[in-house]
Scaffold this active site. Structure first.
Site, PDB file in Angstrom:
ATOM      1  N   GLU A 287      90.907 -50.379  52.949  1.00  0.00           N
ATOM      2  CA  GLU A 287      90.407 -49.029  52.711  1.00  0.00           C
ATOM      3  C   GLU A 287      91.046 -48.073  53.719  1.00  0.00           C
ATOM      4  OE1 GLU A 287      86.165 -48.964  53.345  1.00  0.00           O
ATOM      5  OE2 GLU A 287      85.845 -47.509  51.765  1.00  0.00           O
TER       6      GLU A 287
ATOM      7  N   LYS B 264      67.608 -45.968  59.630  1.00  0.00           N
ATOM      8  CA  LYS B 264      68.508 -45.823  60.785  1.00  0.00           C
ATOM      9  C   LYS B 264      69.762 -45.070  60.349  1.00  0.00           C
ATOM     10  CE  LYS B 264      72.075 -48.117  62.543  1.00  0.00           C
ATOM     11  NZ  LYS B 264      72.801 -47.009  63.168  1.00  0.00           N
TER      12      LYS B 264
ATOM     13  N   GLY C  31      77.531 -48.793  53.760  1.00  0.00           N
ATOM     14  CA  GLY C  31      78.471 -48.873  54.871  1.00  0.00           C
ATOM     15  C   GLY C  31      79.604 -49.827  54.535  1.00  0.00           C
TER      16      GLY C  31
HETATM   17  P1  NAP Z   1      79.644 -49.254  59.083  1.00  0.00           P
HETATM   18  O1  NAP Z   1      80.458 -49.394  60.303  1.00  0.00           O
HETATM   19  O2  NAP Z   1      79.408 -50.447  58.248  1.00  0.00           O
HETATM   20  O3  NAP Z   1      78.261 -48.620  59.544  1.00  0.00           O
HETATM   21  C1  NAP Z   1      77.255 -48.281  58.621  1.00  0.00           C
HETATM   22  C2  NAP Z   1      75.918 -48.339  59.325  1.00  0.00           C
HETATM   23  O4  NAP Z   1      75.635 -49.697  59.675  1.00  0.00           O
HETATM   24  C3  NAP Z   1      75.876 -47.543  60.629  1.00  0.00           C
HETATM   25  O5  NAP Z   1      74.622 -46.931  60.727  1.00  0.00           O
HETATM   26  C4  NAP Z   1      76.076 -48.635  61.659  1.00  0.00           C
HETATM   27  O6  NAP Z   1      75.624 -48.301  62.939  1.00  0.00           O
HETATM   28  C5  NAP Z   1      75.264 -49.744  61.035  1.00  0.00           C
HETATM   29  N1  NAP Z   1      75.511 -51.073  61.575  1.00  0.00           N
HETATM   30  C6  NAP Z   1      76.640 -51.589  62.105  1.00  0.00           C
HETATM   31  N2  NAP Z   1      76.440 -52.854  62.521  1.00  0.00           N
HETATM   32  C7  NAP Z   1      75.153 -53.154  62.262  1.00  0.00           C
HETATM   33  C8  NAP Z   1      74.336 -54.301  62.458  1.00  0.00           C
HETATM   34  N3  NAP Z   1      74.808 -55.403  63.029  1.00  0.00           N
HETATM   35  N4  NAP Z   1      73.054 -54.261  62.048  1.00  0.00           N
HETATM   36  C9  NAP Z   1      72.558 -53.144  61.494  1.00  0.00           C
HETATM   37  N5  NAP Z   1      73.264 -52.018  61.295  1.00  0.00           N
HETATM   38  C10 NAP Z   1      74.561 -52.031  61.658  1.00  0.00           C
HETATM   39  O7  NAP Z   1      80.269 -48.153  58.106  1.00  0.00           O
HETATM   40  P2  NAP Z   1      80.736 -46.683  58.448  1.00  0.00           P
HETATM   41  O8  NAP Z   1      82.054 -46.738  59.140  1.00  0.00           O
HETATM   42  O9  NAP Z   1      79.636 -45.913  59.099  1.00  0.00           O
HETATM   43  O10 NAP Z   1      80.909 -46.078  56.985  1.00  0.00           O
HETATM   44  C11 NAP Z   1      82.086 -46.189  56.263  1.00  0.00           C
HETATM   45  C12 NAP Z   1      81.982 -47.318  55.256  1.00  0.00           C
HETATM   46  O11 NAP Z   1      80.885 -47.069  54.374  1.00  0.00           O
HETATM   47  C13 NAP Z   1      83.200 -47.402  54.347  1.00  0.00           C
HETATM   48  O12 NAP Z   1      83.563 -48.738  54.160  1.00  0.00           O
HETATM   49  C14 NAP Z   1      82.708 -46.782  53.047  1.00  0.00           C
HETATM   50  O13 NAP Z   1      83.428 -47.199  51.907  1.00  0.00           O
HETATM   51  C15 NAP Z   1      81.297 -47.233  53.021  1.00  0.00           C
HETATM   52  N6  NAP Z   1      80.500 -46.386  52.133  1.00  0.00           N
HETATM   53  C16 NAP Z   1      80.077 -46.918  50.937  1.00  0.00           C
HETATM   54  C17 NAP Z   1      79.357 -46.119  50.058  1.00  0.00           C
HETATM   55  C18 NAP Z   1      78.884 -46.647  48.751  1.00  0.00           C
HETATM   56  O14 NAP Z   1      78.001 -46.017  48.141  1.00  0.00           O
HETATM   57  N7  NAP Z   1      79.397 -47.762  48.246  1.00  0.00           N
HETATM   58  C19 NAP Z   1      79.057 -44.796  50.387  1.00  0.00           C
HETATM   59  C20 NAP Z   1      79.501 -44.308  51.619  1.00  0.00           C
HETATM   60  C21 NAP Z   1      80.230 -45.119  52.480  1.00  0.00           C
HETATM   61  P3  NAP Z   1      76.685 -48.304  64.185  1.00  0.00           P
HETATM   62  O15 NAP Z   1      77.769 -47.383  63.808  1.00  0.00           O
HETATM   63  O16 NAP Z   1      75.852 -47.889  65.337  1.00  0.00           O
HETATM   64  O17 NAP Z   1      77.231 -49.694  64.363  1.00  0.00           O
END
Ligand code: NAP
Length: 482
Positions: free
Chosen positions: A385, A179, A232
């Site tokens: 962050e 996804k 995420g």
């Molecule tokens: P996010 O809000 O956690 O979303 C990540 C993914 O999870 C999206 O596809 C989101 O879809 C999905 N998601 C949200 N709620 C969910 C649920 N209840 N069940 C299943 N999936 C769900 O993060 P983001 O804002 O996209 O990304 C930024 C974050 O990612 C930052 O905190 C960053 O540090 C972190 N990140 C970490 C790494 C690493 O390798 N450690 C790399 C890149 C980014 P929806 O948006 O549709 O809710």
């Protein structure tokens, strides 16, 4: 409307078929630099995901038994397809995500490099024969694919975050239900298209866009899915870990960061500023390994701030497709509001805005790269962050205090330190409570090394030889009566 040489798919890939949502519902995708509509994608949910899992489960029966040579051959073809289409994939990525084209091209290249890395690495996942306690036994350790893998990825690296999951999964013999993030689905769907084009069998790779809780709920509750890999935010990661408990699913979590960047008096100033620019402003500050807090020793503080200010002021901001642009827009309005709030908080607590500080004249979600000095531990970005183009400088006197401050966070993804003192460099290696440490380097991600965090930044590694382990089970077999 460009379809990026056929790579922009506006449908989901389930069991080898490109399909819409069951009820025909779609979501519009916008270019963050212009606001223009890029296209639409299906707004799918639980039922479509169930079918994708069924297709992946069916495909696993044969895919997990393909020869190593066949899997490696397909992965090399996938690598070549990614590089042959690098320009179109990069244009597509910039259109939906906003990052400058040169960064998008680099993201496609590193994604391809992960595919090649795991194609090579799977050939070296050797088992073991352990000396048995008695002569009539042989003790074997072998590795096997874990099964159907659910993958959920974010918008900041919509192509390479999937690469680090799809490549080891396919190499290990697993099948995939992915996804992508709703802001940037096309880069994810393009992986499905390329996998199909180079000949991965139907059902091996499935991509579903739409309602996160519905798709995530189906992935987490279906017993056919044996492993879930998520990149995420820490909050969503914690939710998925809780959900995984019911079936004791294997999980790996790449979560948020709060990287410290420590500059000691004995650092090479030019190198530190160069590293600071990469570690802070890549992808407009929207990377998980982006510097959140600059700790700068008193003796070098003013010189570092002056040079950093000049370097920030020299950056060209604009649509990522324009020549020379190094800073595009932020992903959306929420991201802008978050940075604005942190700047207001810092100003109210005595921080000085040396450069930038507000929305950019270009409009949309463009934001001025910002430099703040006089940061203190009371300010919001000390614990949260930033995920935006805001550099906050904390002045320090003493090494132990800097390391203690750097470690005073629930996160533990990446940390950076600049020093010419070899003994101090090793003290940083040992003292910084992070999964990754860059000494005199602001860019440490590479396919050969294990990427991942500790504490609330996650569990599991992506890349390196460790990056395969999450997609395999280790089986011990005792052969007796010999
Ligand atoms: P996010 O809000 O956690 O979303 C990540 C993914 O999870 C999206 O596809 C989101 O879809 C999905 N998601 C949200 N709620 C969910 C649920 N209840 N069940 C299943 N999936 C769900 O993060 P983001 O804002 O996209 O990304 C930024 C974050 O990612 C930052 O905190 C960053 O540090 C972190 N990140 C970490 C790494 C690493 O390798 N450690 C790399 C890149 C980014 P929806 O948006 O549709 O809710």
């Amino acid at each position: 409307m460009s379809n990026f040489n056929g790579l922009m798919q506006q449908a989901n890939l389930i069991g080898g078929q490109w399909v819409g949502a069951d009820d025909g519902d779609t979501t519009e995708i916008n270019n963050p630099a212009t606001g223009a509509v890029v296209g639409t994608v299906p707004n799918a949910g639980h039922d479509e995901t169930e079918r994708a899992i069924a297709a992946a489960s069916q495909a696993f029966k044969s895919w997990s038994k393909t020869s190593l040579a066949e899997r490696v051959g397909l992965l090399h073809k996938l690598h070549d397809a990614l590089m042959d289409n690098q320009e179109d994939l990069a244009q597509l990525l910039t259109a939906e995500q906003g990052k400058p084209l040169f960064e998008a091209r680099g993201e496609i290249a590193i994604g391809a490099a992960y595919v090649r890395w795991f194609a090579e690495e799977i050939r070296r996942t050797k088992g073991e024969i352990i000396p048995a306690p008695s002569n009539d036994k042989r003790l074997l350790v072998t590795h096997h694919p874990v099964g159907v893998v659910g993958m959920i990825t974010p918008w900041n690296f919509p192509s390479s975050m999937l690469a680090r999951k799809i490549a080891p999964a396919l190499a290990a013999g697993c099948t995939v239900v992915a996804k992508p993030a709703p802001q940037t689905p096309y880069s994810g769907l393009a992986w499905g298209k390329l996998c199909q084009d180079v000949g991965f069998p139907d059902g091996v790779v499935n991509i579903v866009t739409g309602d996160a809780p519905a798709i995530g709920g189906a992935i987490m509750s279906n017993k056919e899915v044996r492993k879930v890999t998520f990149t995420g935010s820490t909050n969503v990661g914690k939710l998925l870990i809780r959900q995984s408990a019911d079936q004791v699913k294997k999980v790996s979590m790449e979560l948020g960061g709060n990287a410290p960047f420590i500059v000691f008096d004995d650092a090479d100033l030019d190198a530190a500023v160069e590293g600071a620019m990469i570690a802070k402003f890549r992808n407009m500050g929207q990377t998980c390994v982006c510097t959140n807090r600059f700790y700068v020793q008193a003796g070098i503080h003013d010189a570092f701030v002056a040079k950093l200010k000049d370097a920030i002021a020299a950056m060209k901001i604009g649509d990522g497709t324009e020549d020379g642009v190094v800073q595009g827009p932020l992903i959306d309005e929420n991201a802008v509001k978050k940075v604005e709030g942190m700047i207001a908080d810092a100003k109210a607590k005595g921080g000085e805005v040396v450069l930038g500080g507000g929305r950019h004249a270009l409009g949309q979600t463009f934001f001025e790269p910002t430099l703040i000095t006089g940061a203190t531990s009371e300010m919001q970005f000390t614990t949260d962050e930033i995920f935006g183009p805001l550099a906050a400088i904390y002045k320090f006197e003493d090494e132990d205090a800097a390391v203690a401050a750097a470690n005073a966070t629930d996160y533990g993804l990446a940390a950076y330190a600049y020093t010419k003192d070899l003994a101090r460099a090793f003290r940083m290696n040992e003292g910084l409570e992070y999964g990754m440490v860059g000494i005199n380097s602001g860019l440490i991600t590479t396919v050969e090394a294990p990427f991942g965090g500790v504490k609330e930044s996650g569990m599991g590694k992506e890349g390196g030889s460790q990056g395969l382990e999450d997609y395999q089970i280790t089986k011990y077999t005792c052969v007796a009566g010999l």
